[in-house]
Write a protein that holds these residues in place. Structure first.
Motif, PDB file in Angstrom:
ATOM      1  N   ASP A 142     -21.421 -10.349-134.791  1.00 11.80           N
ATOM      2  CA  ASP A 142     -21.908 -11.538-135.479  1.00 11.80           C
ATOM      3  C   ASP A 142     -20.787 -12.579-135.500  1.00 11.80           C
ATOM      4  OD1 ASP A 142     -22.822 -13.491-137.187  1.00 11.80           O
ATOM      5  OD2 ASP A 142     -23.249 -12.116-138.847  1.00 11.80           O
ATOM      6  N   LYS A 143     -20.883 -13.581-134.632  1.00 10.96           N
ATOM      7  CA  LYS A 143     -19.825 -14.586-134.509  1.00 10.96           C
ATOM      8  C   LYS A 143     -19.619 -15.410-135.776  1.00 10.96           C
ATOM      9  CE  LYS A 143     -20.009 -14.986-129.547  1.00 10.96           C
ATOM     10  NZ  LYS A 143     -20.088 -15.845-128.401  1.00 10.96           N
ATOM     11  N   SER A 144     -20.597 -15.407-136.673  1.00 10.09           N
ATOM     12  CA  SER A 144     -20.452 -16.195-137.900  1.00 10.09           C
ATOM     13  C   SER A 144     -19.697 -15.436-138.996  1.00 10.09           C
ATOM     14  CB  SER A 144     -21.831 -16.616-138.423  1.00 10.09           C
ATOM     15  OG  SER A 144     -22.572 -15.479-138.832  1.00 10.09           O
ATOM     16  N   ALA A 145     -19.503 -14.120-138.815  1.00 11.11           N
ATOM     17  CA  ALA A 145     -18.824 -13.311-139.830  1.00 11.11           C
ATOM     18  C   ALA A 145     -17.343 -13.152-139.474  1.00 11.11           C
ATOM     19  CB  ALA A 145     -19.477 -11.948-139.932  1.00 11.11           C
ATOM     20  N   PRO A 146     -16.435 -13.305-140.446  1.00  8.64           N
ATOM     21  CA  PRO A 146     -15.008 -13.152-140.159  1.00  8.64           C
ATOM     22  C   PRO A 146     -14.594 -11.701-139.913  1.00  8.64           C
ATOM     23  CG  PRO A 146     -15.327 -13.538-142.487  1.00  8.64           C
ATOM     24  CD  PRO A 146     -16.675 -13.693-141.841  1.00  8.64           C
ATOM     25  N   CYS A 147     -15.399 -10.743-140.373  1.00 10.12           N
ATOM     26  CA  CYS A 147     -15.097  -9.321-140.181  1.00 10.12           C
ATOM     27  C   CYS A 147     -16.286  -8.626-139.540  1.00 10.12           C
ATOM     28  CB  CYS A 147     -14.771  -8.645-141.505  1.00 10.12           C
ATOM     29  SG  CYS A 147     -13.249  -9.235-142.268  1.00 10.12           S
ATOM     30  N   GLN A 148     -15.979  -7.683-138.661  1.00  8.76           N
ATOM     31  CA  GLN A 148     -17.002  -6.876-138.008  1.00  8.76           C
ATOM     32  C   GLN A 148     -16.740  -5.423-138.379  1.00  8.76           C
ATOM     33  OE1 GLN A 148     -19.321  -8.671-136.232  1.00  8.76           O
ATOM     34  NE2 GLN A 148     -18.099 -10.470-136.728  1.00  8.76           N
ATOM     35  N   THR A 149     -17.809  -4.675-138.604  1.00  8.02           N
ATOM     36  CA  THR A 149     -17.695  -3.250-138.896  1.00  8.02           C
ATOM     37  C   THR A 149     -17.802  -2.479-137.589  1.00  8.02           C
ATOM     38  OG1 THR A 149     -18.703  -3.562-141.047  1.00  8.02           O
ATOM     39  CG2 THR A 149     -18.742  -1.330-140.158  1.00  8.02           C
ATOM     40  N   PHE A 150     -16.913  -1.481-137.416  1.00  7.68           N
ATOM     41  CA  PHE A 150     -17.013  -0.687-136.193  1.00  7.68           C
ATOM     42  C   PHE A 150     -16.907   0.806-136.473  1.00  7.68           C
ATOM     43  CE2 PHE A 150     -12.462  -1.484-136.471  1.00  7.68           C
ATOM     44  CZ  PHE A 150     -11.873  -0.315-136.012  1.00  7.68           C
TER      45      PHE A 150
END
Length: 172
Positions: free
Chosen positions: A86-94
């Protein structure tokens, strides 16, 4: 007299319990403090809202504890996983799985669930944080159990490099 005998018995039980707590493990196992740093290349492929990642690189782990401590030493990391994209979120869950290999057949298999990668742009840098749960091993680490804190940095689309640290205590 029975009061003195009772106190002596309680002290003996407390001493045995304290000894067991200090040992911390079943007979034949020991606690090892594990610290490792790896760096290399991480390829990320984005399709729709999912990012697939693969990382590999050399590194070194040090182990400390009550002698003799099983050595881990120089080796490498290999891992795969997936993340939200999600390019709009500053953090990504992996989430992902991987292996750390070392000297003399030492190997740790791990699983990462719900870790975070945070950054301001696609290029990075992205800070990485999470926990790696040990799911198996080989060599002197075949019975390893525990969880390691994972921290690091990923430098995005152009460099595709990473540096990551693992730290914690393992039962081996």
């Amino acid at each position: 007299r029975s009061r003195i005998a009772l106190m002596a018995a309680l002290l003996a039980v407390a001493a045995v319990a304290a000894g067991s707590a200090l040992a911390g493990t079943a007979a034949g196992t020991k606690i090892v403090t594990f610290s490792a740093t790896y760096s290399g290349v991480a390829n990320v492929t984005v399709q729709d809202t999912i990012a697939t990642l693969a990382a590999a690189g050399p590194g070194k782990a040090t182990t400390t504890g009550v002698a003799p401590v099983p050595k881990f030493g120089v080796g490498k990391l290999a891992g795969v996983g997936s993340s939200s994209a999600d390019k709009s979120a500053p953090c990504q869950t992996f989430n992902g799985t991987g292996t750390l290999t070392g000297v003399a057949g030492a190997k740790l298999k791990f699983k990462i669930t719900g870790a975070q990668a945070c950054g301001d742009s696609e290029e990075g840098p992205w800070s990485i944080s999470g926990r790696a749960t040990i799911t198996g091993g080989a060599g002197l680490y075949k019975k390893a159990k525990g969880s390691l804190k994972v921290t690091g940095v990923y430098n995005g689309a152009t460099k595709k490099t990473f540096s990551v640290k693992f730290a914690g205590k393992l039962t081996v």
